[in-house]
Design an enzyme around this catalytic site. Structure first.
Site, mmCIF file in Angstrom:
data_model
loop_
_atom_site.group_PDB
_atom_site.id
_atom_site.type_symbol
_atom_site.label_atom_id
_atom_site.label_comp_id
_atom_site.label_asym_id
_atom_site.label_seq_id
_atom_site.Cartn_x
_atom_site.Cartn_y
_atom_site.Cartn_z
ATOM 1 N N GLU A 1 -78.283 59.584 75.635
ATOM 2 C CA GLU A 1 -79.456 58.844 76.093
ATOM 3 C C GLU A 1 -80.759 59.477 75.618
ATOM 4 O O GLU A 1 -81.677 58.793 75.176
ATOM 5 C CB GLU A 1 -79.469 58.759 77.633
ATOM 6 C CG GLU A 1 -78.268 58.069 78.222
ATOM 7 C CD GLU A 1 -77.179 59.050 78.671
ATOM 8 O OE1 GLU A 1 -76.789 59.942 77.874
ATOM 9 O OE2 GLU A 1 -76.702 58.920 79.803
ATOM 10 N N CYS B 1 -77.310 60.313 83.922
ATOM 11 C CA CYS B 1 -77.642 61.343 84.909
ATOM 12 C C CYS B 1 -79.120 61.190 85.301
ATOM 13 O O CYS B 1 -79.862 60.419 84.683
ATOM 14 C CB CYS B 1 -77.374 62.729 84.334
ATOM 15 S SG CYS B 1 -78.523 63.223 83.022
#
Length: 154
Positions: A48, A76
């Protein structure tokens, strides 16, 4: 999500946790990446984070408004905050993180409860989850461990 899955398989094949991500604007892929935490010895080298960096560089703008990120595993908190700061409009993820459920934690924070970011989970969840389960099962069995990448130290 299919492109993100291919990225996740690349991660797996090099001994990284199999997570892949793709960042899209106006149906055009701006960036795609997979985890490189082990290879780069960088705890922030999540798929990401890498797609954010690449897309921002490509656009010469850190504001990624009107962009969608597809990621194979629930992001996360670090990655969610990065998406928020980059003003990503939408996140689509596959497998949920049953241990941490970071999306619920993120959305429960008062500062982010009014966020306009749309988050959708469960897209191709079975395929994404199976990839992760297979990877960790191989590690427990001692199979699939690569020389470079640090997995032998886990």
């Amino acid at each position: 999500m299919r492109i993100a899955l291919e990225e996740a398989k690349r991660a797996r094949d090099t001994g990284e946790v199999p997570v892949g991500a793709v960042l899209v604007r106006d149906e055009q892929v701006l960036s795609s990446a997979h985890n490189l935490v082990e290879r780069l010895s960088d705890p922030t080298a999540h798929a990401e984070m890498l797609v954010i960096r690449e897309a921002a560089k490509k656009l010469n703008n850190w504001r990624l408004t009107e962009c969608t990120v597809y990621v194979t595993k629930e992001p996360c908190l670090m990655c969610l905050f990065a998406f928020y700061l980059a003003r990503v409009s939408r996140i689509v993820y596959g497998a949920s993180d049953e241990r941490f459920s970071s999306v619920d934690a993120f959305l429960s924070l008062d500062a982010f409860s009014s966020s306009k970011m749309v988050i959708t989970g469960g897209v191709l969840a079975a395929e994404c989850k199976e990839l992760l389960k297979g990877f960790f099962s191989d590690i427990r069995r001692g199979a699939g461990v690569v020389e470079r990448g640090g997995l032998e130290n886990r």
